[in-house]
Design an enzyme around this catalytic site. Sequence first.
Site, PDB file in Angstrom:
ATOM      1  N   ASN A 130       0.806  -1.224   0.000  1.00 41.84           N
ATOM      2  CA  ASN A 130       0.000   0.000   0.000  1.00 41.84           C
ATOM      3  C   ASN A 130       0.841   1.277   0.000  1.00 41.84           C
ATOM      4  O   ASN A 130       0.314   2.363  -0.244  1.00 41.84           O
ATOM      5  CB  ASN A 130      -0.969   0.006   1.184  1.00 41.84           C
ATOM      6  CG  ASN A 130      -2.119  -0.959   0.966  1.00 41.84           C
ATOM      7  OD1 ASN A 130      -2.219  -1.577  -0.103  1.00 41.84           O
ATOM      8  ND2 ASN A 130      -2.979  -1.099   1.963  1.00 41.84           N
ATOM      9  N   VAL A 184      -7.766   7.215   2.634  1.00 36.54           N
ATOM     10  CA  VAL A 184      -6.353   7.003   2.313  1.00 36.54           C
ATOM     11  C   VAL A 184      -6.102   7.403   0.850  1.00 36.54           C
ATOM     12  O   VAL A 184      -5.263   8.245   0.547  1.00 36.54           O
ATOM     13  CB  VAL A 184      -5.971   5.513   2.549  1.00 36.54           C
ATOM     14  CG1 VAL A 184      -4.568   5.214   2.031  1.00 36.54           C
ATOM     15  CG2 VAL A 184      -6.084   5.175   4.030  1.00 36.54           C
ATOM     16  N   ASP A 219      -7.683  -3.613   7.659  1.00 37.39           N
ATOM     17  CA  ASP A 219      -6.962  -4.664   6.929  1.00 37.39           C
ATOM     18  C   ASP A 219      -6.456  -5.790   7.842  1.00 37.39           C
ATOM     19  O   ASP A 219      -5.935  -6.785   7.344  1.00 37.39           O
ATOM     20  CB  ASP A 219      -5.774  -4.058   6.162  1.00 37.39           C
ATOM     21  CG  ASP A 219      -6.218  -3.342   4.902  1.00 37.39           C
ATOM     22  OD1 ASP A 219      -7.412  -3.400   4.570  1.00 37.39           O
ATOM     23  OD2 ASP A 219      -5.361  -2.715   4.241  1.00 37.39           O
ATOM     24  N   ARG A 233      -8.003  -1.164  -7.619  1.00 37.56           N
ATOM     25  CA  ARG A 233      -8.547   0.186  -7.503  1.00 37.56           C
ATOM     26  C   ARG A 233      -7.484   1.268  -7.427  1.00 37.56           C
ATOM     27  O   ARG A 233      -7.725   2.408  -7.815  1.00 37.56           O
ATOM     28  CB  ARG A 233      -9.425   0.269  -6.258  1.00 37.56           C
ATOM     29  CG  ARG A 233     -10.649  -0.584  -6.318  1.00 37.56           C
ATOM     30  CD  ARG A 233     -11.395  -0.456  -5.027  1.00 37.56           C
ATOM     31  NE  ARG A 233     -11.467   0.945  -4.618  1.00 37.56           N
ATOM     32  CZ  ARG A 233     -12.343   1.805  -5.090  1.00 37.56           C
ATOM     33  NH1 ARG A 233     -13.251   1.429  -5.939  1.00 37.56           N
ATOM     34  NH2 ARG A 233     -12.323   3.063  -4.673  1.00 37.56           N
ATOM     35  N   ILE A 289     -15.032   0.968   8.600  1.00 37.24           N
ATOM     36  CA  ILE A 289     -14.486   1.540   7.365  1.00 37.24           C
ATOM     37  C   ILE A 289     -15.233   1.052   6.119  1.00 37.24           C
ATOM     38  O   ILE A 289     -15.615   1.846   5.270  1.00 37.24           O
ATOM     39  CB  ILE A 289     -12.973   1.232   7.216  1.00 37.24           C
ATOM     40  CG1 ILE A 289     -12.210   1.559   8.511  1.00 37.24           C
ATOM     41  CG2 ILE A 289     -12.373   1.968   6.023  1.00 37.24           C
ATOM     42  CD1 ILE A 289     -12.048   3.007   8.847  1.00 37.24           C
ATOM     43  N   ARG A 336     -17.097   1.424  -2.472  1.00 42.57           N
ATOM     44  CA  ARG A 336     -15.832   2.128  -2.672  1.00 42.57           C
ATOM     45  C   ARG A 336     -15.871   3.219  -3.757  1.00 42.57           C
ATOM     46  O   ARG A 336     -15.225   3.112  -4.800  1.00 42.57           O
ATOM     47  CB  ARG A 336     -14.706   1.130  -2.952  1.00 42.57           C
ATOM     48  CG  ARG A 336     -14.589   0.116  -1.828  1.00 42.57           C
ATOM     49  CD  ARG A 336     -13.422  -0.803  -1.984  1.00 42.57           C
ATOM     50  NE  ARG A 336     -12.167  -0.181  -1.566  1.00 42.57           N
ATOM     51  CZ  ARG A 336     -11.018  -0.841  -1.528  1.00 42.57           C
ATOM     52  NH1 ARG A 336     -10.969  -2.092  -1.886  1.00 42.57           N
ATOM     53  NH2 ARG A 336      -9.921  -0.235  -1.126  1.00 42.57           N
TER      54      ARG A 336
HETATM   55  C1  UD1 Z   1      -6.739   1.910   1.316  1.00 42.30           C
HETATM   56  C2  UD1 Z   1      -5.964   0.613   1.293  1.00 42.30           C
HETATM   57  C3  UD1 Z   1      -6.828  -0.538   1.811  1.00 42.30           C
HETATM   58  C4  UD1 Z   1      -7.391  -0.188   3.179  1.00 42.30           C
HETATM   59  C5  UD1 Z   1      -8.091   1.167   3.173  1.00 42.30           C
HETATM   60  C6  UD1 Z   1      -8.528   1.629   4.557  1.00 42.30           C
HETATM   61  C7  UD1 Z   1      -4.436   0.898  -0.550  1.00 42.30           C
HETATM   62  C8  UD1 Z   1      -4.026   0.517  -1.931  1.00 42.30           C
HETATM   63  N1  UD1 Z   1      -5.540   0.350  -0.063  1.00 42.30           N
HETATM   64  O1  UD1 Z   1      -7.847   1.753   0.421  1.00 42.30           O
HETATM   65  O2  UD1 Z   1      -6.007  -1.701   1.895  1.00 42.30           O
HETATM   66  O3  UD1 Z   1      -8.329  -1.185   3.562  1.00 42.30           O
HETATM   67  O4  UD1 Z   1      -7.194   2.180   2.651  1.00 42.30           O
HETATM   68  O5  UD1 Z   1      -7.452   1.673   5.412  1.00 42.30           O
HETATM   69  O6  UD1 Z   1      -3.754   1.666   0.121  1.00 42.30           O
HETATM   70  N2  UD1 Z   1     -14.531   6.546   0.463  1.00 42.30           N
HETATM   71  C9  UD1 Z   1     -15.527   7.360  -0.045  1.00 42.30           C
HETATM   72  N3  UD1 Z   1     -15.209   8.169  -1.111  1.00 42.30           N
HETATM   73  C10 UD1 Z   1     -13.968   8.203  -1.666  1.00 42.30           C
HETATM   74  C11 UD1 Z   1     -12.966   7.374  -1.128  1.00 42.30           C
HETATM   75  C12 UD1 Z   1     -13.280   6.564  -0.056  1.00 42.30           C
HETATM   76  O7  UD1 Z   1     -16.649   7.360   0.428  1.00 42.30           O
HETATM   77  O8  UD1 Z   1     -13.758   8.947  -2.616  1.00 42.30           O
HETATM   78  C13 UD1 Z   1     -14.854   5.669   1.608  1.00 42.30           C
HETATM   79  C14 UD1 Z   1     -14.629   4.179   1.285  1.00 42.30           C
HETATM   80  O9  UD1 Z   1     -15.771   3.624   0.640  1.00 42.30           O
HETATM   81  C15 UD1 Z   1     -14.400   3.615   2.659  1.00 42.30           C
HETATM   82  C16 UD1 Z   1     -13.641   4.733   3.373  1.00 42.30           C
HETATM   83  O10 UD1 Z   1     -13.923   5.924   2.635  1.00 42.30           O
HETATM   84  O11 UD1 Z   1     -15.619   3.388   3.307  1.00 42.30           O
HETATM   85  C17 UD1 Z   1     -12.148   4.538   3.459  1.00 42.30           C
HETATM   86  O12 UD1 Z   1     -11.635   4.232   2.187  1.00 42.30           O
HETATM   87  P1  UD1 Z   1     -10.165   4.670   1.740  1.00 42.30           P
HETATM   88  O13 UD1 Z   1      -9.402   5.098   2.956  1.00 42.30           O
HETATM   89  O14 UD1 Z   1     -10.254   5.619   0.616  1.00 42.30           O
HETATM   90  O15 UD1 Z   1      -9.579   3.282   1.212  1.00 42.30           O
HETATM   91  P2  UD1 Z   1      -8.664   3.033  -0.062  1.00 42.30           P
HETATM   92  O16 UD1 Z   1      -7.730   4.166  -0.268  1.00 42.30           O
HETATM   93  O17 UD1 Z   1      -9.525   2.592  -1.196  1.00 42.30           O
END
Ligand code: UD1
Length: 418
Positions: free
Chosen positions: A23, A166, A307, A94, A329, A123
């Site tokens: 990540n 993230v 995770d 993603r 999350i 997501r």
């Molecule tokens: C990253 C990690 C993943 C981890 C997650 C949370 C990588 C490649 N992946 O995923 O392993 O499980 O962080 O620690 O680093 N959300 C929205 N809108 C957005 C973006 C996110 O609503 O535009 C929501 C998501 O649906 C989720 C939450 O925010 O419920 C957190 O997601 P996010 O922190 O963005 O996860 P990733 O970056 O996809």
Amino acid sequence: MQKLLIKGKKELSGVISISGSKNATLPILAGSLLAKKAKLSNVPLVKDIYTMMDLLKFIGLKIKINKKQKIIELKNLRKKINTSAPYKLVKTMRAGVLVLGPLLTKYKKAKVSLPGGCAIGSRPVDLHLLALKKLGAKIKIKDGYIIAEAKKGLKGAKIKFPSISVGATENALLAAYGAEGKTILSNCAIEPEIIDLILFLKKLGCKIIVSGRKITVYGKSLNKKNISHRIIFDRIEAGTYLIAGALIGKKITIKKIKSKTLMSEIKILKKMGIKILQSKDSISISKSKNLKKYNINTKPYPGFPTDLQAQLMVLMTQASGVSKIRENIFENRFMHIPELKRMGAKIEIKNKTAYIYGPTKLTGAEVMATDLRASVSLVLAGLIAENRTIINRIYHLDRGYESIEDKLKKCKAEIKRK
Ligand code: UD1
């Protein structure tokens, strides 16, 4: 399709070297679009990294990989590149959407496939787009693609994320790098992987200041530097093997880590009654006879990571009493539970909370992996189960765990791929 076969109840002992963080590598690979030449070391050789490299090659980067030394060298020397990321490469991973920020800031336009949902939830990428729009991008969605443009370049802005993400924090940082003037991001994710990306961007000549969840980026006119960066260790892989040790370790030592980064995991394991010996860069762990129940909520860093939730749940099946895990999350991250129940676990789900009744004896079964972390929780369950466990659909596991059978075999587990 490949499967893993595990004969359970073999006590584990030995030393496991933890790989570089998947990540952290993914956003840094995307960030390499901003460099002329970048050399990354301690890169994990897992499927997602190869997918990101394919995407960057499609865009026009020259990439060389030295598998033995785990080094990737990237060159971005072409005047004209392809500023798009196709569906076939983004749908399986993603993190492909992370090329949006760097492409837009450097080349003023990008066309990136919408990643869509996945097994653990819908997501969306609305927070990524919100940040880029605030930096001045014009964005439309057409035929499943994000089409973004900033004809006059991006401009620094104040952006407050309505919730912590993230990926959105990473995309915003990558875009702010090339924006004119100062960008202030607040309510940011501050995972160690984001701090590693910031270190990489600083090496690229960008001034960045982190204060709590506020990150200030002083935009940089695009830079000609060649840089080297060593990726941080994978704290989720480390946590997974610590839990393996807590489940069935005579003595497992994990090395090539920083214990400080794992403080919250170590604290929880100790509270559950597990003996841990730690130095600055290694941790030894053995199983305990009297495991105590525990309650956790998954939260953004420094909270307990989503995770590691599925893996900790397996440990909780061996603790006395009712443990609770609340998943805050992702809305659909309990897919491992029906499979664990088929192995004998007693778990109930009410709303966002799983109630784990322990201790229960697990027995081997044929099970199916549904996502990356769910898959590894089935491996952990297989290690402590009576008889043989067969895990199907292990391609999920290969996306994020480097040489998992070899690492476990070295610690005397009976595990093979078929
Ligand atoms: C990253 C990690 C993943 C981890 C997650 C949370 C990588 C490649 N992946 O995923 O392993 O499980 O962080 O620690 O680093 N959300 C929205 N809108 C957005 C973006 C996110 O609503 O535009 C929501 C998501 O649906 C989720 C939450 O925010 O419920 C957190 O997601 P996010 O922190 O963005 O996860 P990733 O970056 O996809």
